[in-house]
Write a protein that holds these residues in place. Sequence first.
Motif, PDB file in Angstrom:
ATOM      1  N   LEU A  13       0.845  -1.208  -0.224  1.00 50.56           N
ATOM      2  CA  LEU A  13       0.148   0.141   0.008  1.00 50.56           C
ATOM      3  C   LEU A  13       0.767   1.284  -0.003  1.00 50.56           C
ATOM      4  O   LEU A  13       1.851   1.336   0.757  1.00 50.56           O
ATOM      5  CB  LEU A  13      -0.898   0.035   1.269  1.00 50.56           C
ATOM      6  CG  LEU A  13      -1.865  -1.233   1.329  1.00 50.56           C
ATOM      7  CD1 LEU A  13      -2.813  -0.952   2.340  1.00 50.56           C
ATOM      8  CD2 LEU A  13      -2.633  -1.237   0.055  1.00 50.56           C
ATOM      9  N   PHE A  17      -2.434   5.632   2.864  1.00 49.65           N
ATOM     10  CA  PHE A  17      -3.601   4.624   2.720  1.00 49.65           C
ATOM     11  C   PHE A  17      -4.201   4.723   4.279  1.00 49.65           C
ATOM     12  O   PHE A  17      -3.237   4.607   5.209  1.00 49.65           O
ATOM     13  CB  PHE A  17      -3.090   3.257   2.533  1.00 49.65           C
ATOM     14  CG  PHE A  17      -4.433   2.402   2.020  1.00 49.65           C
ATOM     15  CD1 PHE A  17      -5.034   2.661   0.847  1.00 49.65           C
ATOM     16  CD2 PHE A  17      -4.827   1.316   2.932  1.00 49.65           C
ATOM     17  CE1 PHE A  17      -6.116   1.864   0.642  1.00 49.65           C
ATOM     18  CE2 PHE A  17      -5.948   0.790   2.749  1.00 49.65           C
ATOM     19  CZ  PHE A  17      -6.632   1.051   1.257  1.00 49.65           C
ATOM     20  N   ILE A  54      -8.393  -2.263  -5.075  1.00 45.52           N
ATOM     21  CA  ILE A  54      -7.726  -1.176  -4.894  1.00 45.52           C
ATOM     22  C   ILE A  54      -7.453  -0.488  -6.114  1.00 45.52           C
ATOM     23  O   ILE A  54      -7.051  -1.135  -7.253  1.00 45.52           O
ATOM     24  CB  ILE A  54      -6.397  -1.524  -4.026  1.00 45.52           C
ATOM     25  CG1 ILE A  54      -5.915  -0.271  -3.350  1.00 45.52           C
ATOM     26  CG2 ILE A  54      -5.411  -2.307  -4.859  1.00 45.52           C
ATOM     27  CD1 ILE A  54      -5.168  -0.592  -2.083  1.00 45.52           C
ATOM     28  N   GLN A  58      -3.151   3.718  -5.219  1.00 41.45           N
ATOM     29  CA  GLN A  58      -3.154   3.528  -3.881  1.00 41.45           C
ATOM     30  C   GLN A  58      -2.173   2.512  -3.416  1.00 41.45           C
ATOM     31  O   GLN A  58      -1.790   2.089  -2.444  1.00 41.45           O
ATOM     32  CB  GLN A  58      -4.398   2.872  -3.309  1.00 41.45           C
ATOM     33  CG  GLN A  58      -5.496   4.199  -3.335  1.00 41.45           C
ATOM     34  CD  GLN A  58      -6.817   3.615  -2.960  1.00 41.45           C
ATOM     35  OE1 GLN A  58      -7.308   2.321  -3.656  1.00 41.45           O
ATOM     36  NE2 GLN A  58      -7.602   4.029  -2.104  1.00 41.45           N
ATOM     37  N   ILE A  59      -1.289   1.805  -4.426  1.00 39.58           N
ATOM     38  CA  ILE A  59      -0.314   0.728  -4.472  1.00 39.58           C
ATOM     39  C   ILE A  59       1.085   1.232  -5.009  1.00 39.58           C
ATOM     40  O   ILE A  59       1.251   2.112  -5.888  1.00 39.58           O
ATOM     41  CB  ILE A  59      -0.815  -0.596  -5.053  1.00 39.58           C
ATOM     42  CG1 ILE A  59      -1.429  -0.413  -6.539  1.00 39.58           C
ATOM     43  CG2 ILE A  59      -1.980  -1.209  -4.177  1.00 39.58           C
ATOM     44  CD1 ILE A  59      -1.815  -1.827  -7.097  1.00 39.58           C
TER      45      ILE A  59
END
Length: 94
Positions: A13, A17, A54, A58-59
């Motif tokens: 993440l 987050f 997701i 966000q990653i």
Amino acid sequence: MIHQFAVGDQVSLAFGFYDQAAVGLYAVTRLLPSRTDGEPQYRVKGSDDRERVIGEAQIERAGGNRTSTKPARQGSLHNPITETFNRLRLEEKG
């Protein structure tokens, strides 16, 4: 927009987050259609067998190398939901 990650890639993440309990490594298990704003989405599975959907912003690649052209979503310094969960967790331990 083209997906920057492939099935089997290890991701974590991105900073900011909100779900602090979600920290850890995830494997991309499926590429999903992009959101209406064009952001690619993924289904990822963690080492605890928990799955989530997701967005790409966000990653990041495991190891911290971001490949997305979008900035990571910035977390608020004051998040009442996270603060409530943290307080409840401390009360359970105490």
